[in-house]
Design an enzyme around this catalytic site. Structure first.
Site, PDB file in Angstrom:
ATOM      1  N   ASP A   1       0.855  -1.149  -0.200  1.00 47.88           N
ATOM      2  CA  ASP A   1       0.204  -0.189  -0.087  1.00 47.88           C
ATOM      3  C   ASP A   1       0.778   1.297  -0.042  1.00 47.88           C
ATOM      4  O   ASP A   1       2.071   1.313   0.215  1.00 47.88           O
ATOM      5  CB  ASP A   1      -1.056  -0.044   1.183  1.00 47.88           C
ATOM      6  CG  ASP A   1      -2.141  -0.854   1.087  1.00 47.88           C
ATOM      7  OD1 ASP A   1      -2.489  -1.234   0.000  1.00 47.88           O
ATOM      8  OD2 ASP A   1      -2.759  -1.009   1.941  1.00 47.88           O
TER       9      ASP A   1
ATOM     10  N   LYS B   1      -3.781   3.320  -2.631  1.00 45.39           N
ATOM     11  CA  LYS B   1      -5.069   4.214  -3.058  1.00 45.39           C
ATOM     12  C   LYS B   1      -4.607   5.453  -2.318  1.00 45.39           C
ATOM     13  O   LYS B   1      -4.077   5.628  -1.335  1.00 45.39           O
ATOM     14  CB  LYS B   1      -6.422   3.526  -2.367  1.00 45.39           C
ATOM     15  CG  LYS B   1      -6.455   2.143  -2.911  1.00 45.39           C
ATOM     16  CD  LYS B   1      -7.974   1.833  -2.446  1.00 45.39           C
ATOM     17  CE  LYS B   1      -8.273   0.539  -2.502  1.00 45.39           C
ATOM     18  NZ  LYS B   1      -7.545  -0.505  -1.830  1.00 45.39           N
TER      19      LYS B   1
ATOM     20  N   MET C   1      -6.391   9.450   9.023  1.00 47.31           N
ATOM     21  CA  MET C   1      -6.881   9.842   7.893  1.00 47.31           C
ATOM     22  C   MET C   1      -7.948  11.399   7.969  1.00 47.31           C
ATOM     23  O   MET C   1      -9.001  11.326   7.193  1.00 47.31           O
ATOM     24  CB  MET C   1      -7.658   8.861   7.023  1.00 47.31           C
ATOM     25  CG  MET C   1      -6.674   7.658   6.890  1.00 47.31           C
ATOM     26  SD  MET C   1      -7.382   6.167   5.944  1.00 47.31           S
ATOM     27  CE  MET C   1      -8.316   5.513   7.510  1.00 47.31           C
TER      28      MET C   1
END
Length: 749
Positions: free
Chosen positions: A527, A549, A664
């Site tokens: 990732d 992503k 996040m």
């Protein structure tokens, strides 16, 4: 090759003796015993700029002084002598070229730097002439074997982890040998094996440099020397602060921090430019761990510091503790190494006509970032949570404390990120199995090398996939053929899938099991939040595939990731799914595990240190603390489409006795902070935002809840950034406020 008294040296043990045998034989050689006695008979020179007349030199002498782990090679046309001291368990090495007077001196402190260190010293000394004859002097390193093993172990755990692996058992070889003997043995072994002809002129180490008091305590006769470049003669010497050349404190700090700076692993520290006669102090990085040490150790008494921080407490110079405190004061005031070495450039000093040193005129000494707020105001805080500031203190609260570990320019910040950057061709270039000829054999466009995203995200993604598909198909076919062959032998079966957490970024936070698995994998899907330092640990035979992503761009959809895992597992591969932090904490590991198990593929989960734990520990923040916070809550700052907006949980999250950790959450923090305050959480609640936590590129902002969103914008923090909100933040030794409420709570426990 070693010579003594003009003759090649040999021992009776073997044609190629070990360093220990060679050193013992050299110490017993009559010529070297006599040379040591002659050296000890020379009065020790105390060198000071104010007392330079002691040397009877005219005109004013030019010299170079070296600290521990430093080296310098000097030209006799520019420098009259080179010296070092404070070599109690270290060894000073001087190499002199009789043909031209070129002289190299090093202050060696570990066997681990000897091989490369000697090569550094000789690089400007021998001109690749292996038949060169060189004079060698070794001084320092007294017989330091001591029963006080604990203090030595503590010292090296803190500042010198690479000096050796220490076993506290009574049979430990290191404990029996001390530090000086293994270092000396490594030096002579390396000299023996090299092709140059080394004439050992002085060997005043170990027993030759040891005296004992009536109680049997050992002390060094000398811990320093100076060598004249015109004659190659060596004299016992000690240097005071005025004579240790420029930038003393920074150079001392480099000694300690170089052990955790990988760029200096196994090397001597570059300090002096032979061609220009300038001090050129090469940059060295330090982390907040050094700041933690400084904040904690400064509270100890002088005697405690001496015992904890010295390998030979009884033999140190009188100013040892003072020098340690000066280093800690500097680290507290300058926690960001980039303030000391802007743009990672060396610090340069030139000689003055008066014999001192100054920065060259016109040199740019400005700092490319706003000055860090001084930490001295709260240096009395530490990881032990000491008493709060008194009301009469002159401490002035500030709205935030920023540690800007990268340039304020956002583009440079992005390019220096330790994390794999979105849509960059560099990411695919590091996947060494990339179909290298695809660019020339295909009409497919090549992705841009710029880290910024082009407007056509879908086309870019398709191009990325097109570049990788041919080699993916080839790899899959090879694995299927291998599986078929093993099936014919009765060994057919699906491969193994591991969901592996890599922690917040620091590769040393990997578990041993995670390290073992990534070393043996056939294919790794990783990732965006897996740091490059972790990827460097992947086994050489493994194939890397980026599937990360970011907002607005997915290199692979989640469904495609599922199919890749399934296809390679069914082909019999050992597949590792690398995820930042812990795979089951906001990592969608549960979805991948559920999909594979429905397809009959067993999944092994290897947990990682989630960012909340790793970053909080790094900052000295306990996520829970008795009487301050009785629970901790992890919250994602965004959710997938159709999910519950995490901002709606603000009412339940607004608990003053709980710690809130937001993953996040950069884009949603302003709204979240407003709702937390609306639902009753104090606007003065301590908070911290940490970008790229636990990595050398870490940046952070401390502020109260009401200000933290604005301070994040001002500091230009970017993803990945973790946010911690709660009273426990004020327990960090880095918290700039005098938080009376929290301090009183802790003091009352």
């Amino acid at each position: 090759m070693i010579f003594v008294d003009g003759l090649p040296f040999s021992t009776d043990s073997s044609a190629s003796p070990q360093g220990r045998d060679t050193l013992v034989a050299l110490l017993e050689h009559p010529a070297l015993v006599e040379a040591s006695n002659s050296f000890k008979a020379i009065p020790e020179r105390r060198f000071s700029v104010r007392e330079e007349s002691v040397l009877d030199t005219s005109p004013r002498s030019k010299w170079v002084y070296l600290f521990q782990r430093e080296y310098a090679t000097v030209d006799p046309a520019l420098v009259d002598f080179v010296g070092t001291d404070e070599a109690t368990t270290c060894i000073g090495v001087a190499i002199w070229n009789p043909r031209n007077g070129m002289t190299s001196v090093a202050h060696m402190d570990s066997p681990n730097i000897v091989d490369t260190g000697l090569s550094q010293m000789l690089s400007l000394l021998v001109d690749h002439n292996t038949d060169m004859e060189l004079d060698v002097h070794l001084v320092g390193g007294f017989e330091d074997v001591s029963t006080n093993v604990c203090s030595r172990i503590l010292y090296f755990v803190i500042d010198f982890p690479e000096h050796g692996n220490y076993n506290t058992g009574s049979e430990s070889q290191e404990n029996l040998d001390g530090y000086s003997f293994p270092l000396g043995a490594k030096i002579v072994e390396t000299l023996w094996k090299r092709p140059e002809k080394f004439h050992i002129r002085t060997l005043c180490i170990l027993g030759h440099n040891t005296r004992r008091d009536p109680e049997g305590n050992a002390y060094p006769n000398f811990n320093g020397f100076m060598i004249g470049t015109s004659t190659g003669s060596i004299t016992p010497a000690i240097f005071d602060k005025t004579s240790r050349c420029p930038d003393e404190v920074v150079r001392r700090i480099r000694v300690s921090v170089s052990y955790e700076d990988s760029s200096w692993k196994g090397k001597l520290l570059e300090t002096y430019d032979t061609q220009t006669d300038h001090f050129k102090i090469a940059p060295c990085c330090w982390t907040l761990q050094q700041l933690h040490f400084a904040l904690s150790l400064q509270h100890y008494s002088d005697s405690e510091i001496l015992l904890m921080c010295s390998t030979s407490p009884s033999a140190e110079n009188p100013d040892f503790v003072e020098n340690m405190r000066r280093q800690w004061d500097y680290l507290i005031k300058h926690p960001d190494w980039r303030e000391t070495f802007p743009m990672k450039q060396p610090r340069i000093f030139e000689r003055t006509a008066e014999g001192g040193w100054r920065k060259p005129q016109g040199a740019d000494t400005s700092i490319s970032r706003s000055r860090i707020q001084s930490l001295s105001a709260f240096s009395s805080s530490s990881t032990h949570f000491r008493k709060p500031h008194s009301s009469s203190s002159s401490f002035n609260p500030i709205s935030s404390l920023r540690f800007n570990f990268t340039s304020s320019n956002s583009s440079s910040s992005s390019s220096s990120s330790p994390f794999t950057e979105k849509a960059s061709i560099e990411r695919y270039q590091r996947d060494h199995w990339l179909y290298k000829n695809q660019h020339s054999e295909s009409d497919q466009p090549v992705p841009t090398t710029c880290c910024s995203l082009p407007p056509d995200f879908d086309s870019l993604r398709e191009n990325d996939i097109a570049l990788q598909l041919p080699e993916l198909r080839n790899l899959l076919q090879v694995l299927r053929e291998k599986r078929q062959t093993e099936g014919d032998r009765g060994g057919c079966g699906p491969g193994n899938v591991f969901l592996v957490g890599t922690g917040p970024g620091d590769p040393e936070l990997l578990t041993m099991k995670a390290y073992r698995v990534i070393q043996t994998a056939d294919l790794l899907l990783y990732d965006r939040l897996v740091s490059n330092d972790v990827l460097d640990l992947v086994g050489s035979g493994a194939r890397l595939l980026y599937v990360g992503k970011t907002a607005g761009y997915h290199s692979r959809t989640q469904e495609e990731i599922h199919e890749l895992l399934l296809s390679f597992a069914e082909a019999g591969a050992n597949v590792v799914r690398l995820k930042g932090g812990d795979p089951l904490v906001f990592g969608r590991g549960g979805e991948e595990m559920d999909f594979l198990r429905q397809q009959g593929i067993e999944v092994n989960v290897i947990p990682g240190i989630t960012a909340a734990s790793g970053i909080a520990a790094n900052l000295g923040i306990p996520l829970t603390h008795r009487g301050v916070a009785n629970s901790v809550r992890f919250l994602t700052g965004h959710s997938r489409k159709g999910g519950t907006d995490p901002l709606f949980v603000a009412e339940n999250a607004a608990d003053p006795d709980s710690t809130l950790v937001v993953y996040m959450g950069l884009s949603t923090l302003p709204s979240l902070a407003q709702k937390l305050v609306h639902h009753g959480l104090s606007p003065n609640t301590p908070a911290v935002a940490v970008e790229r936590g636990t990595t050398p590129q870490q940046r952070m902002v401390f502020a109260e809840l009401k200000d933290v969103a604005d301070e994040i914008v001002s500091a230009e923090l970017v993803s990945p950034t973790l946010i911690i909100i709660g009273k426990v933040v004020a327990l960090s030794p880095l918290w700039p406020y005098a938080s009376k409420e929290v301090s009183c709570l802790v003091e009352a426990l």
